[in-house]
Structures are given as structure tokens and as C-alpha cells.
Design an enzyme around this catalytic site. Structure first.
Site, short mmCIF file in Angstrom:
data_model
loop_
_atom_site.label_atom_id
_atom_site.label_comp_id
_atom_site.label_asym_id
_atom_site.label_seq_id
_atom_site.Cartn_x
_atom_site.Cartn_y
_atom_site.Cartn_z
N ARG A 46 59.32 28.59 25.52
CA ARG A 46 59.71 27.48 24.81
C ARG A 46 58.47 27.59 23.38
NH1 ARG A 46 61.82 21.37 24.16
NH2 ARG A 46 63.54 22.81 24.80
N LYS A 57 66.73 20.42 38.14
CA LYS A 57 68.19 20.99 38.09
C LYS A 57 68.30 22.19 39.09
CE LYS A 57 68.09 21.10 32.89
NZ LYS A 57 68.08 22.18 31.70
N LYS A 76 57.56 24.79 33.49
CA LYS A 76 57.61 25.32 31.84
C LYS A 76 56.52 25.55 31.34
CE LYS A 76 60.89 25.32 28.81
NZ LYS A 76 62.57 25.92 28.99
#
Length: 108
Positions: free
Chosen positions: A38, A62, A74
């Protein structure tokens, strides 16, 4: 959210850009960490760290819900306030640094 739930947290500051990169690995119990990158403007480095921790934990759940033999991770890249947000450049920067620095990151 507690850092104690996570296996690893890395914070790196780019020498030329001054931008911070945060990589959080929540779990590798089922396999390598799955997660994306991100690129975002954060008010403070602490906000970026909290975001990476939250998102990496979500990726663990997930992957498990999808029945994948993968954990969760992440990367977040803190965009400098004076630069245009370019997602492609941010993702490439995150990937190159992560692959050079961490054996548990797999290229896709």
C-alpha cells in the site's frame, strides 16, 4: 492491536527519498506470508505501522478463509508529502527492498 501477535515488523527509511517502508508479517504458520503493498500518505510513522499491523493480520484470516496454505503480511510505503502518489513506483520499491532484505518474502 499488539505487536506481540506478529512474527516480524520491519521499518526502513529510504536513503534518497526519505520515505519510510513498513513490512509486517502476522503469521507464517501455514506458509509464506501473503499480502500486497500500500502506498499512502500517513500523518505519522506510527499510523503507518498500525496500518501495516492491522492489514497483515487481516491477510492471515483471508488466506485461512480461502483455504490457502499461506500466512499474512503487508507492506506500506509512506509517500513523502511533496511527491505525487504513483502506485506502480511504490509497489516496485516495496518489492525490490523486501526481496533483497528478507528471505521470507516471495516474488509473485
Amino acid at each position: 492491536m499488539s505487536l506481540l501477535k506478529h512474527e516480524e515488523l520491519l521499518v526502513h527509511r529510504g536513503e534518497r527519498s526519505g520515505a519510510h517502508l513498513v513490512i509486517a508479517v502476522h503469521s507464517t504458520a501455514l506458509g509464506p506470508a501473503l499480502g500486497g503493498a500500500r502506498l499512502w500518505r500517513y500523518r505519522a510513522l506510527g499510523d503507518a505501522i498500525a496500518d501495516a499491523l492491522r492489514l497483515s493480520e487481516a491477510m492471515t484470516y483471508k488466506a485461512a478463509a480461502a483455504g490457502l496454505d499461506l500466512g499474512g503480511g503487508k507492506a506500506v510505503l509512506c509517500a513523502p508529502p511533496d511527491r505525487e502518489l504513483t502506485p506502480r513506483a511504490g509497489a516496485i520499491s516495496c518489492s525490490i527492498w523486501a526481496m533483497r532484505s528478507n528471505p521470507w518474502v516471495a516474488a509473485t
